[in-house]
Design a protein around this motif. Structure first.
Motif, short mmCIF file in Angstrom:
data_model
loop_
_atom_site.label_atom_id
_atom_site.label_comp_id
_atom_site.label_asym_id
_atom_site.label_seq_id
_atom_site.Cartn_x
_atom_site.Cartn_y
_atom_site.Cartn_z
N HIS A 119 0.83 -1.21 0.00
CA HIS A 119 0.00 0.00 0.00
C HIS A 119 0.86 1.26 0.00
N GLU A 180 -5.13 2.10 2.77
CA GLU A 180 -5.06 0.96 3.69
C GLU A 180 -5.13 1.42 5.14
N LEU A 186 -9.48 0.67 3.90
CA LEU A 186 -9.20 -0.33 2.86
C LEU A 186 -9.90 0.01 1.54
N THR A 376 -5.24 -5.88 7.63
CA THR A 376 -4.49 -5.48 6.44
C THR A 376 -5.38 -5.58 5.21
N ASN A 377 -4.80 -5.28 4.06
CA ASN A 377 -5.56 -5.35 2.81
C ASN A 377 -6.10 -6.74 2.52
#
Length: 431
Positions: A119, A180, A186, A376-377
């Motif tokens: 990201h 992110e 996100l 997280t992503n």
């Protein structure tokens, strides 16, 4: 590099953070597959190319770190990253409708699409000094490890594949995402999996953080709210008796934290709650016209997040009702609850080939894999049942999200080799 001494209290905190990490062991079938893949002459050549590219990788890392990428303002860094991916040899490079930079490297059959991603955004506001400081073997700057190092890793993997002529069966998307961090919620990866995305994605590999033995296969879900109590406001003495938004906010915090804390003690997956930011008011002798807070709650159990969310709503409603009942004059207070973050939870099956392959990669590289949870992503594809993991860049880092963030190139090439190996394991080398 500064030596870090773990006090008993700090050690307890660190151990608590990783209390739910689990050691992973890959099936022998996958260990054999990865060993065979890693020992192919073209892969060995790519591994050496990665080592030879160390000066360029570091230069890219520094260049990108020094281009600020505040929340919702990633455009300048994105433009630079797009030009670097294009120069590395991608078949096509474009920026999508929300600002993600996407580079396509076409596969031989293109029946599958694999993503390798870092990201672009950081947590630091506009105006933050992002100049990299060299302190011996340590590189220090805001955002240097979270997540700018990942961008340089993605770029080096693409370049190494181009330099050695590795062709994959699957299409590969090399991506720098936006949004992110924090209230980005996100948004970049959510867009990739929307009808505005690049198409069907079969495997998603995010790179975030530096711990190269970690396989993040569990999404830590969260809800985040901005809650604002509003009233007429007035002079602290002359208008005494009006409803006070600060009073209501204080009650809401107390009621929610007590109730949520009881919930954390119930059996089940770990749950956390936090009041992170509060604000409002104009002066010490004024009744505020508004009082607000931003809160979050997290768990890898969507049910526990939902339960904590309900407690928050109940606490806010109770606080509002009590303050309105207590006031002596004026209009009732009102409250606005705005959901500013919704990260879904999920768990990837450890029998998946992606997770098995990654554990085998880590084992082949001489480490012991650790199965972890994070926000997280990869939360998005995991929640959709799509094979996804988040892996580390390698090297050593620290102070993520703090101004003195730092990274040391302690065999950082190994993290890049791991990223290449897992990508090839999933995308396949064309014959």
């Amino acid at each position: 590099m500064k030596k870090i001494i773990l006090t008993a209290a700090l050690l307890h905190t660190v151990m608590s953070m990783y209390a739910q990490d689990r050691k992973g062991v890959a099936d022998k079938k996958y260990l054999t597959e990865i060993k065979s893949l890693a020992e192919k002459p073209v892969v060995k050549k790519a591994f050496q190319t990665i080592v030879d590219m160390e000066p360029q990788t570091i230069a890219n890392h520094i260049l990108l770190t020094e281009i600020p990428a505040p929340p919702y303002k990633e455009e300048v860094r994105a433009k630079q990253y797009a030009s670097m991916l294009k120069a590395a040899g991608a078949d096509s490079v474009w920026t999508d409708n929300v600002g993600n930079v996407i580079a396509l490297r076409k596969g031989k059959d293109g029946k599958k699409t694999v993503v390798l991603e870092g990201h672009m955004d950081t947590v630091f506001p506009e105006g933050t000094d992002t100049k990299v400081k060299h302190r011996g073997d340590t590189l220090a700057a805001p955002g240097i490890v979270d997540d700018t190092r990942a961008l340089s890793v993605v770029l080096t993997v693409l370049t190494a594949m181009e330099k050695t002529g590795i062709e994959t069966n699957a299409n590969v998307l090399f991506i720098g995402t936006v949004g992110e961090e924090g209230q980005g919620d996100l948004r970049g990866v959510k867009n990739l999996f929307s009808d505005k995305g690049p198409g069907k994605i079969d495997t998603y590999i995010a790179i975030d953080g530096w711990m190269s033995a970690h396989v993040n296969h569990r999404g830590l879900g969260s809800h985040r709210y901005r809650i604002t109590f509003k009233g007429p406001g007035g002079h602290s003495s002359g208008s005494f008796g009006l409803g006070n938004p600060h009073n209501a906010l204080g009650r809401a915090i107390a009621y929610w934290c007590v109730a949520a804390d009881s919930l954390t003690k119930a059996p089940g997956l770990r749950l956390t709650y936090n009041v992170g930011v509060i604000g409002g008011g104009t002066s010490v002798n004024s009744i505020p016209f508004e009082s607000w807070m931003e809160v979050d709650m997290r768990s890898e159990s969507p049910e526990r997040v939902a339960a904590c969310d309900q407690l928050l709503h109940a606490a806010v409603a109770r606080a509002l009702a009590e303050e309105n009942k207590m006031k002596k004059s004026g209009a009732n207070l009102t409250v606005d609850m705005k959901l500013i973050g919704d990260r879904p939870s999920g768990v990837g099956d450890t029998a998946q080939s992606l997770i098995q392959h990654m554990m085998a990669v880590i084992t082949y590289m001489g480490d012991t894999p650790s199965l972890t949870v994070g926000s997280t992503n990869s939360n998005i594809p995991i929640s959709k049942g799509i094979p996804a993991i988040t892996i580390g860049t390698g090297g050593i880092g620290g102070n993520a999200h703090a101004l003195p963030e730092w990274w040391v190139n302690d065999k950082g090439y190994k993290g890049i080799q791991q990223a290449l190996l897992i990508l090839l394991a999933e995308a396949g080398i064309a014959k």
